[in-house]
Design an enzyme around this catalytic site. Structure first.
Site, mmCIF file in Angstrom:
data_model
loop_
_atom_site.group_PDB
_atom_site.id
_atom_site.type_symbol
_atom_site.label_atom_id
_atom_site.label_comp_id
_atom_site.label_asym_id
_atom_site.label_seq_id
_atom_site.Cartn_x
_atom_site.Cartn_y
_atom_site.Cartn_z
ATOM 1 N N ASP A 1 0.849 -1.186 0.000
ATOM 2 C CA ASP A 1 0.000 0.000 0.000
ATOM 3 C C ASP A 1 0.891 1.245 0.000
ATOM 4 O O ASP A 1 1.794 1.376 0.829
ATOM 5 C CB ASP A 1 -0.884 -0.021 1.248
ATOM 6 C CG ASP A 1 -1.867 1.142 1.302
ATOM 7 O OD1 ASP A 1 -1.846 1.991 0.404
ATOM 8 O OD2 ASP A 1 -2.653 1.197 2.269
ATOM 9 N N ASP B 1 -7.572 4.645 -10.019
ATOM 10 C CA ASP B 1 -8.978 4.251 -10.008
ATOM 11 C C ASP B 1 -9.834 5.484 -9.740
ATOM 12 O O ASP B 1 -9.673 6.147 -8.712
ATOM 13 C CB ASP B 1 -9.200 3.197 -8.909
ATOM 14 C CG ASP B 1 -10.551 2.501 -9.028
ATOM 15 O OD1 ASP B 1 -11.533 3.147 -9.446
ATOM 16 O OD2 ASP B 1 -10.624 1.307 -8.690
ATOM 17 N N LYS C 1 -1.048 1.862 -24.420
ATOM 18 C CA LYS C 1 -2.003 1.262 -25.364
ATOM 19 C C LYS C 1 -3.427 1.635 -24.989
ATOM 20 O O LYS C 1 -4.258 1.939 -25.843
ATOM 21 C CB LYS C 1 -1.851 -0.260 -25.363
ATOM 22 C CG LYS C 1 -0.530 -0.761 -25.927
ATOM 23 C CD LYS C 1 -0.464 -2.283 -25.837
ATOM 24 C CE LYS C 1 0.882 -2.793 -26.344
ATOM 25 N NZ LYS C 1 1.000 -4.265 -26.184
ATOM 26 N N PHE C 2 -3.698 1.638 -23.690
ATOM 27 C CA PHE C 2 -4.999 2.014 -23.167
ATOM 28 C C PHE C 2 -5.355 3.446 -23.586
ATOM 29 O O PHE C 2 -6.468 3.737 -24.011
ATOM 30 C CB PHE C 2 -4.934 1.874 -21.645
ATOM 31 C CG PHE C 2 -5.969 2.625 -20.864
ATOM 32 C CD1 PHE C 2 -7.236 2.109 -20.689
ATOM 33 C CD2 PHE C 2 -5.657 3.841 -20.277
ATOM 34 C CE1 PHE C 2 -8.174 2.800 -19.947
ATOM 35 C CE2 PHE C 2 -6.590 4.526 -19.533
ATOM 36 C CZ PHE C 2 -7.862 4.005 -19.367
ATOM 37 N N GLU C 3 -4.355 4.330 -23.511
ATOM 38 C CA GLU C 3 -4.579 5.736 -23.859
ATOM 39 C C GLU C 3 -4.785 5.901 -25.363
ATOM 40 O O GLU C 3 -5.639 6.678 -25.804
ATOM 41 C CB GLU C 3 -3.386 6.563 -23.389
ATOM 42 C CG GLU C 3 -3.566 8.058 -23.502
ATOM 43 C CD GLU C 3 -2.396 8.825 -22.911
ATOM 44 O OE1 GLU C 3 -2.341 10.048 -23.144
ATOM 45 O OE2 GLU C 3 -1.547 8.215 -22.233
#
Length: 235
Positions: A117, A140, A214-216
């Site tokens: 964490d 998130d 890749k997500f972007e």
């Protein structure tokens, strides 16, 4: 050198978390990655203070990334900026396994990884005024209003980071949720001891040091926006 963890993140008890432990299955390759590469890259929350010059064998600027996901962009940054040393923090074992495997196969030497964490690592391991850059990319968004308290970007948290940054050190956020970008900007504009790097006080263009994921790229094709915010520790 750390012992190989039992594929579980390290953390201390607390009431509110900015993450949930998702039950993603680890591949055999990711398990082997821990066996092969954790001794090289792994750092433990319970080992106490992290001393960069001892861990990396040199005195260089230190960059900390919180929540690196599958780790592709962090590995790319460590490769692209060999003059800097990188610390990554992530709670999800498959992402940690993938990062240390790909970093190991690529021969990356300027990287250490916590599977823990971030609030605990900051409190127990990272010295005050020791970091040159802290980056949190696509955290998130906890988009439901009742979950906003779980968002990692909160006034108390950015002050915790501020204590760890050197004067002039950079705090860099990126998100593809406009509402979260607005929340981040509101928190940072009100935060003591920070100054927006943009003279007009606006969002920042994507800096060269942040790779496009890749997500972007997929989001851009779908017409989704991405917002970068960059603030320096001013006091």
């Amino acid at each position: 050198m750390s012992d190989i963890p039992e594929f579980r993140p390290e953390f201390k008890d607390k009431s509110i978390r900015s993450f949930v432990i998702r039950a993603g299955r680890m591949t055999d390759g990711q398990k082997k990655a821990f066996e092969q590469y954790w001794p090289k890259y792994g750092a433990s929350l319970f080992s106490g203070a992290f001393v960069p010059c001892e861990q990396f064998g040199r005195d260089a600027p230190v960059v900390l990334e919180i929540g690196f996901g599958m780790g592709d962009s962090l590995r790319e940054m460590a490769s692209n900026e060999p003059d800097k040393d990188f610390i990554g923090i992530e709670v999800h074992p498959p992402g940690v396994g993938r990062l240390i495997y790909t970093a190991g196969e690529a021969g990356v030497d300027n990287l250490k990884v916590y599977m823990a964490d971030a609030t605990d690592v900051l409190s127990d391991c990272i010295a005050d005024a020791s970091l040159d850059r802290v980056q949190i990319y696509f955290p998130d968004p906890w988009h439901k209003k009742k979950h906003h308290k779980r968002r990692i970007i909160q006034p108390e948290f950015v002050q915790r980071i501020r204590a760890k940054l050197k004067i002039g050190g950079l705090l860099h956020f990126a998100t593809d949720w406009e509402n979260y970008a607005e929340h981040m900007k509101e928190v940072m504009d009100a935060a003591e001891g920070y100054a927006n790097t943009q003279a007009n006080g606006d969002y920042s263009p994507r800096p060269d040091h942040r790779p496009i994921t890749k997500f972007e790229k997929r989001g851009e094709r779908l017409g989704h926006g991405v917002w970068d915010l960059m603030y320096q520790r001013s006091s």
